[in-house]
Design an enzyme around this catalytic site. Structure first.
Site, PDB file in Angstrom:
ATOM      1  N   HIS A 139       2.812   0.147  -3.118  1.00  0.00           N
ATOM      2  CA  HIS A 139       3.092  -1.278  -3.322  1.00  0.00           C
ATOM      3  C   HIS A 139       4.554  -1.569  -3.682  1.00  0.00           C
ATOM      4  O   HIS A 139       4.845  -2.352  -4.594  1.00  0.00           O
ATOM      5  CB  HIS A 139       2.171  -1.851  -4.395  1.00  0.00           C
ATOM      6  CG  HIS A 139       0.724  -1.954  -3.979  1.00  0.00           C
ATOM      7  ND1 HIS A 139       0.324  -2.188  -2.685  1.00  0.00           N
ATOM      8  CD2 HIS A 139      -0.438  -1.843  -4.709  1.00  0.00           C
ATOM      9  CE1 HIS A 139      -1.004  -2.230  -2.628  1.00  0.00           C
ATOM     10  NE2 HIS A 139      -1.488  -2.010  -3.835  1.00  0.00           N
ATOM     11  N   ASN A 168       0.816  -1.211   0.000  1.00  0.00           N
ATOM     12  CA  ASN A 168       0.000   0.000   0.000  1.00  0.00           C
ATOM     13  C   ASN A 168       0.859   1.275   0.000  1.00  0.00           C
ATOM     14  O   ASN A 168       2.009   1.256  -0.433  1.00  0.00           O
ATOM     15  CB  ASN A 168      -1.048  -0.019   1.119  1.00  0.00           C
ATOM     16  CG  ASN A 168      -2.311   0.730   0.689  1.00  0.00           C
ATOM     17  OD1 ASN A 168      -2.349   1.958   0.705  1.00  0.00           O
ATOM     18  ND2 ASN A 168      -3.316   0.009   0.249  1.00  0.00           N
ATOM     19  N   ARG A 169       0.286   2.379   0.488  1.00  0.00           N
ATOM     20  CA  ARG A 169       0.913   3.689   0.252  1.00  0.00           C
ATOM     21  C   ARG A 169       1.780   4.165   1.413  1.00  0.00           C
ATOM     22  O   ARG A 169       1.475   3.888   2.571  1.00  0.00           O
ATOM     23  CB  ARG A 169      -0.171   4.738  -0.016  1.00  0.00           C
ATOM     24  CG  ARG A 169      -0.962   4.428  -1.256  1.00  0.00           C
ATOM     25  CD  ARG A 169      -2.027   5.460  -1.573  1.00  0.00           C
ATOM     26  NE  ARG A 169      -2.583   5.189  -2.893  1.00  0.00           N
ATOM     27  CZ  ARG A 169      -3.518   4.259  -3.143  1.00  0.00           C
ATOM     28  NH1 ARG A 169      -4.020   3.535  -2.151  1.00  0.00           N
ATOM     29  NH2 ARG A 169      -3.936   4.044  -4.368  1.00  0.00           N
ATOM     30  N   GLN A 214      -6.888  -4.571   3.748  1.00  0.00           N
ATOM     31  CA  GLN A 214      -7.436  -3.621   2.783  1.00  0.00           C
ATOM     32  C   GLN A 214      -8.580  -4.318   2.053  1.00  0.00           C
ATOM     33  O   GLN A 214      -8.368  -5.346   1.409  1.00  0.00           O
ATOM     34  CB  GLN A 214      -6.345  -3.227   1.773  1.00  0.00           C
ATOM     35  CG  GLN A 214      -6.708  -2.083   0.850  1.00  0.00           C
ATOM     36  CD  GLN A 214      -6.461  -0.714   1.492  1.00  0.00           C
ATOM     37  OE1 GLN A 214      -5.922  -0.621   2.593  1.00  0.00           O
ATOM     38  NE2 GLN A 214      -6.867   0.343   0.821  1.00  0.00           N
ATOM     39  N   HIS A 221      -1.896  -9.708  -3.579  1.00  0.00           N
ATOM     40  CA  HIS A 221      -2.876  -8.797  -4.179  1.00  0.00           C
ATOM     41  C   HIS A 221      -3.810  -9.534  -5.158  1.00  0.00           C
ATOM     42  O   HIS A 221      -4.007  -9.086  -6.285  1.00  0.00           O
ATOM     43  CB  HIS A 221      -2.132  -7.661  -4.878  1.00  0.00           C
ATOM     44  CG  HIS A 221      -2.909  -6.398  -5.017  1.00  0.00           C
ATOM     45  ND1 HIS A 221      -4.066  -6.306  -5.771  1.00  0.00           N
ATOM     46  CD2 HIS A 221      -2.709  -5.165  -4.493  1.00  0.00           C
ATOM     47  CE1 HIS A 221      -4.518  -5.065  -5.715  1.00  0.00           C
ATOM     48  NE2 HIS A 221      -3.721  -4.353  -4.944  1.00  0.00           N
ATOM     49  N   SER A 222      -4.390 -10.638  -4.700  1.00  0.00           N
ATOM     50  CA  SER A 222      -5.332 -11.364  -5.566  1.00  0.00           C
ATOM     51  C   SER A 222      -6.667 -10.644  -5.623  1.00  0.00           C
ATOM     52  O   SER A 222      -7.133 -10.092  -4.622  1.00  0.00           O
ATOM     53  CB  SER A 222      -5.560 -12.778  -5.039  1.00  0.00           C
ATOM     54  OG  SER A 222      -4.413 -13.552  -5.297  1.00  0.00           O
ATOM     55  N   TYR A 223      -7.269 -10.655  -6.805  1.00  0.00           N
ATOM     56  CA  TYR A 223      -8.638 -10.171  -6.992  1.00  0.00           C
ATOM     57  C   TYR A 223      -9.521 -11.417  -7.047  1.00  0.00           C
ATOM     58  O   TYR A 223      -9.336 -12.273  -7.926  1.00  0.00           O
ATOM     59  CB  TYR A 223      -8.780  -9.417  -8.317  1.00  0.00           C
ATOM     60  CG  TYR A 223      -8.077  -8.088  -8.359  1.00  0.00           C
ATOM     61  CD1 TYR A 223      -6.692  -8.010  -8.478  1.00  0.00           C
ATOM     62  CD2 TYR A 223      -8.803  -6.902  -8.322  1.00  0.00           C
ATOM     63  CE1 TYR A 223      -6.054  -6.777  -8.537  1.00  0.00           C
ATOM     64  CE2 TYR A 223      -8.166  -5.665  -8.386  1.00  0.00           C
ATOM     65  CZ  TYR A 223      -6.784  -5.613  -8.488  1.00  0.00           C
ATOM     66  OH  TYR A 223      -6.153  -4.399  -8.557  1.00  0.00           O
ATOM     67  N   ASP A 227     -11.954   1.018  -0.583  1.00  0.00           N
ATOM     68  CA  ASP A 227     -10.505   0.897  -0.774  1.00  0.00           C
ATOM     69  C   ASP A 227      -9.883   1.385   0.529  1.00  0.00           C
ATOM     70  O   ASP A 227      -9.193   2.396   0.575  1.00  0.00           O
ATOM     71  CB  ASP A 227     -10.046   1.731  -1.977  1.00  0.00           C
ATOM     72  CG  ASP A 227      -8.589   1.481  -2.336  1.00  0.00           C
ATOM     73  OD1 ASP A 227      -7.963   0.630  -1.677  1.00  0.00           O
ATOM     74  OD2 ASP A 227      -8.090   2.134  -3.272  1.00  0.00           O
ATOM     75  N   GLU A 275      -6.465  -7.620   1.196  1.00  0.00           N
ATOM     76  CA  GLU A 275      -5.010  -7.594   1.340  1.00  0.00           C
ATOM     77  C   GLU A 275      -4.673  -7.444   2.814  1.00  0.00           C
ATOM     78  O   GLU A 275      -4.820  -6.373   3.387  1.00  0.00           O
ATOM     79  CB  GLU A 275      -4.431  -6.422   0.552  1.00  0.00           C
ATOM     80  CG  GLU A 275      -4.789  -6.433  -0.921  1.00  0.00           C
ATOM     81  CD  GLU A 275      -4.894  -5.020  -1.485  1.00  0.00           C
ATOM     82  OE1 GLU A 275      -3.903  -4.276  -1.436  1.00  0.00           O
ATOM     83  OE2 GLU A 275      -5.975  -4.646  -1.975  1.00  0.00           O
TER      84      GLU A 275
HETATM   85  C1  BGC Z   1      -4.940  -0.017  -3.289  1.00  0.00           C
HETATM   86  C2  BGC Z   1      -5.691   0.689  -4.395  1.00  0.00           C
HETATM   87  C3  BGC Z   1      -4.911   0.521  -5.665  1.00  0.00           C
HETATM   88  C4  BGC Z   1      -4.745  -0.945  -5.945  1.00  0.00           C
HETATM   89  C5  BGC Z   1      -3.822  -1.131  -7.125  1.00  0.00           C
HETATM   90  C6  BGC Z   1      -4.895  -1.467  -3.631  1.00  0.00           C
HETATM   91  O1  BGC Z   1      -4.206  -2.147  -2.637  1.00  0.00           O
HETATM   92  O2  BGC Z   1      -5.504   0.191  -2.024  1.00  0.00           O
HETATM   93  O3  BGC Z   1      -5.868   2.038  -4.109  1.00  0.00           O
HETATM   94  O4  BGC Z   1      -5.529   1.158  -6.750  1.00  0.00           O
HETATM   95  O5  BGC Z   1      -4.196  -1.617  -4.849  1.00  0.00           O
HETATM   96  O6  BGC Z   1      -4.274  -2.081  -7.965  1.00  0.00           O
END
Ligand code: BGC
Length: 348
Positions: free
Chosen positions: A106, A79-80, A284, A175-177, A247, A313
């Site tokens: 990330h 994350n940020r 997340q 970071h799986s969807y 998010d 996440e």
């Molecule tokens: C973040 C999103 C971001 C994404 C990237 C997530 O973990 O919180 O803001 O756009 O990852 O694909």
């Protein structure tokens, strides 16, 4: 557990990418050496029919082209981090700012998601290792990360380990969807979620936590009771407007460091239920608001678009290094970073 290795093309630098498929009973998971990506995760629906519940691509080239971190391992810090800047042991560090030139996201420009991991197979599962040299993306010291993917009869277990020769931030995740209707089934708004989280960390316009810890109760952020993912994601609520949906980092109830329930998601269509347990302090919930419709076609040629997948996440809170009131994701020499996340599946 059965493990089969097959070629998966080459990355841009010309290195071979391999895919390892783990099978245990009715569960199977494919993992790439590129980014440690979970490329597929097949689980049985209520009739025993296999359903692939993670978004992904059919070629290494497509993984390198997309910018949504699909399925990848994230590091050194998920994350940020506001302005990519932090102070550790009295020393200031500047990390690569790969989001709008102002935020570290990330792991930076070439995070762990874009690296080739070294694999080893053992009785427990598939282990992936990455050695991040000192100074990579601006981080202090060398860090050695080891992630193990393991299957049991009903679960995918991810173990994260790391060691470093210098105090450094470390916050690893996957970071799986997910789409429990099947990876190509479209919007996930009908899938029901329940979070074991009574609090979350509100964000500002740059998606950086403000430092506040807020109760979810009485707001659309309250997902402590089963709720369709899409029931409130377009509500006129500032936090949701800022992120175009969910998010946000939710604070997982219970003692961090112990494995405890974090989330449950279910699909009426397939009957698939996914339970997530973690030792991490936060998680997340990201409803794929920025999933790009212009990215390469997904597995089997299907097109993914915003909200066609959701991410859970498990992590330290975003930008914790700039917010000392949050648990600090700092790994020191002589310590071992050790976290576990379990994705458990059933169907009814
Ligand atoms: C973040 C999103 C971001 C994404 C990237 C997530 O973990 O919180 O803001 O756009 O990852 O694909």
């Amino acid at each position: 557990m059965d493990i089969v290795c097959t070629p998966f093309g080459r990355d841009r630098a010309g290195h071979a990418v391999l895919r390892y498929t783990l099978t245990e009973g009715a569960l199977s998971a494919s993992i790439l050496t590129l980014g440690g990506v979970l490329q597929s995760l097949t689980v049985p629906d209520r009739n025993g029919k296999p359903v692939d519940v993670v978004l992904g691509f059919d070629s290494a080239e497509d993984y390198e082209q997309q910018t949504c971190y699909i399925g990848a391992l994230i590091g050194r810090c998920a994350n940020r981090i506001a302005e990519g800047r932090f102070v550790l042991n009295g020393q200031a560090y500047q990390l690569a700012c790969n989001e709008n030139g102002t935020t570290h996201l990330h792991g930076g420009k070439i995070g762990f998601d874009k690296r080739q991991w070294i694999t080893s197979i053992h009785s427990e599962g598939l282990s992936l290792q990455y050695h991040s040299p000192a100074g990579e993306e601006g981080y202090p010291g060398a860090l050695h990360a080891a992630v193990t993917y393991r299957l049991t009869a009903n679960s995918l277990i991810i173990d994260y380990h790391a060691e470093s020769d210098t105090p450094t931030p470390c916050n690893l995740t996957n970071h799986s969807y997910f789409n429990l209707d099947g990876h190509g089934a479209g919007p996930v708004g009908g899938q029901r979620i329940r979070l074991n989280a009574a609090r979350y960390t509100p964000i500002d316009a740059a998606s950086i936590p403000t430092g506040e810890i807020a109760a979810t109760q009485g707001t659309p952020m309250d997902l402590t009771r089963e709720t369709p993912l899409g029931a409130h994601w377009d509500d006129d609520f500032e936090q949701l407007r800022l992120a175009g949906g969910y998010d946000h980092n939710f604070i997982v109830d219970g003692a961090f460091g112990t494995l405890r329930p974090a989330a449950r998601v279910s699909s009426e269509r397939t009957g698939i239920i996914m339970d997530v347990d973690t030792t991490m302090p936060g998680m997340q919930l990201y409803t794929g608001n920025f999933l790009r419709a212009d990215m390469p076609a997904g597995k089997g040629g299907v097109k993914y678009a915003p909200r066609h997948g959701f991410c859970l996440e498990t992590q330290y809170y975003p930008s914790a290094l700039t917010l000392p009131q949050f648990p600090q994701p700092v790994l020191r020499p002589g310590e071992t970073y050790r976290h576990q996340t379990v994705f458990r599946f059933s169907a009814e």
